[in-house]
Design an enzyme around this catalytic site. Structure first.
Site, PDB file in Angstrom:
ATOM      1  N   LYS A  66       0.823  -1.222   0.000  1.00 32.58           N
ATOM      2  CA  LYS A  66       0.000   0.000   0.000  1.00 32.58           C
ATOM      3  C   LYS A  66       0.857   1.273   0.000  1.00 32.58           C
ATOM      4  O   LYS A  66       0.432   2.315  -0.486  1.00 32.58           O
ATOM      5  CB  LYS A  66      -0.959  -0.024   1.198  1.00 32.58           C
ATOM      6  CG  LYS A  66      -2.026  -1.110   1.043  1.00 32.58           C
ATOM      7  CD  LYS A  66      -2.829  -1.383   2.306  1.00 32.58           C
ATOM      8  CE  LYS A  66      -3.803  -2.533   2.045  1.00 32.58           C
ATOM      9  NZ  LYS A  66      -4.445  -3.068   3.241  1.00 32.58           N
ATOM     10  N   TYR A 241      -3.041   0.018  11.389  1.00 33.24           N
ATOM     11  CA  TYR A 241      -4.488  -0.143  11.650  1.00 33.24           C
ATOM     12  C   TYR A 241      -4.857   0.364  13.044  1.00 33.24           C
ATOM     13  O   TYR A 241      -4.439   1.447  13.431  1.00 33.24           O
ATOM     14  CB  TYR A 241      -4.914  -1.605  11.448  1.00 33.24           C
ATOM     15  CG  TYR A 241      -4.274  -2.204  10.233  1.00 33.24           C
ATOM     16  CD1 TYR A 241      -4.580  -1.683   8.971  1.00 33.24           C
ATOM     17  CD2 TYR A 241      -3.348  -3.222  10.309  1.00 33.24           C
ATOM     18  CE1 TYR A 241      -3.980  -2.185   7.835  1.00 33.24           C
ATOM     19  CE2 TYR A 241      -2.740  -3.732   9.173  1.00 33.24           C
ATOM     20  CZ  TYR A 241      -3.067  -3.210   7.945  1.00 33.24           C
ATOM     21  OH  TYR A 241      -2.472  -3.702   6.828  1.00 33.24           O
TER      22      TYR A 241
END
Ligand code: GLN
Length: 305
Positions: A66, A241
């Site tokens: 990512k 996260y």
């Protein structure tokens, strides 16, 4: 050989913890990983490479991809990208869908699955050569290594078990946030997750992030200094996260994890660090990898703050 000693000491410190945590088991190819495997590499700005453990063994980079897709998407779409993806930590699991309906289908940040799908949508729309070919060209160029590739077995499993990601992509399509064909976006996303790299390759690839966007070895300006500042800020605040705060608290460096057990961390002005240990904590981040980065950061005085 200061770095070699620091890495040796770090491995010595974490060795008793190897095997703690749980290997990702949503696809067979990841479930087969040895929970006690470990590797760590630092590449310094002058191009020196120091490693401990299985630093040439490749593993699935998963969500670490990512960072590199974001780098490409910002080059191609620029500021416009921020209309379809936010810059706030989500406080939710990597594959969560809960915030999306309330927030008009705009994901919190580009480093959770929903946000990464938007980024990959940009790649699909803007890349001439195809999203994955462009990603591989970037990674191969950075590492000067044409062997870097997608593990097709992992990619096939990602496709078979990708129901949640499919849900996210089609949901965002209904809001107009995903612009291209969700099937095309998903196919590229599954393959970017399945790119296989070693810690030596990953640390080498991330070096531009530690050097104001310029690869210090080749001199290539991969992206601007300003963009690298933004990418690093996102890695620091959103790269782990719902444990991003914990990672920043313990390590004090921008970092991005993947469920394959890898973490890429950036020590601006010093170098790029990759660690791999497949057993994960409850948020899907490498348990011993985080511990190793915490130790190295402490011992080498790398904490940004
Ligand atoms: N392939 C995984 C997924 O999309 C990647 C997630 C991760 O590395 N955290 O769910």
């Amino acid at each position: 050989m200061k770095w070699q000693r620091l890495l040796d000491d770090t491995l010595h410190y974490v060795r008793p913890q190897l095997g703690q945590g749980v290997v990702a088991d949503y696809i067979p190819a990841l479930a087969a990983a040895d929970p006690r495997a470990f590797a760590m590499t630092i590449v310094t700005l002058d191009g020196e490479v120091f490693s401990v453990g299985e630093a040439t063994t490749t593993f699935s980079i998963q969500s670490i991809s990512k960072v590199f897709t974001l780098t490409l998407a910002l080059e191609w779409e620029g500021q416009e990208l921020w209309k379809r993806v936010g810059r706030e930590p989500s406080g939710s699991a990597f594959n969560s869908i809960v915030q999306l309906e309330h927030e008009g289908g705009v994901p919190r940040n580009p480093l959770i699955n929903a946000g990464a799908l938007v980024v990959t949508d940009t790649l699909v729309r803007f890349s001439q050569a195809g999203a994955i070919d462009q990603l591989l060209a970037l990674l191969r160029g950075l590492c000067d290594d044409e062997t870097i590739d997608v593990d097709s077995t992992v990619a096939a499993s990602e496709r078979v078990w990708g129901h949640r990601n499919r849900g996210l992509a089609w949901f965002m399509k209904s809001f107009g946030v995903i612009r291209s064909d969700p099937n095309e976006v998903l196919d590229a996303y599954f393959r970017q997750c399945a790119v296989a790299m070693s810690t030596e390759q990953l640390a080498r690839a991330g070096l531009f992030l530690a050097n104001e966007g310029r690869d210090p070895i080749t001199g290539a300006q991969v992206t601007s200094h300003e963009r690298v500042n933004r990418i690093n800020a996102l890695m620091l605040t959103c790269g782990h996260y719902d444990m991003s705060g914990d990672f920043a608290f313990r390590v004090g460096l921008p970092g991005k994890s993947g469920v394959g057990g890898g973490i890429l961390a950036v020590a601006p002005g010093v170098g790029s660090i990759a660690v791999w240990s497949p057993a994960l904590n409850r948020s899907g981040n490498s348990l011993v990898g985080t511990l190793a980065l915490e130790q190295l950061s402490l011992r080498a005085g790398l904490n940004l703050f």
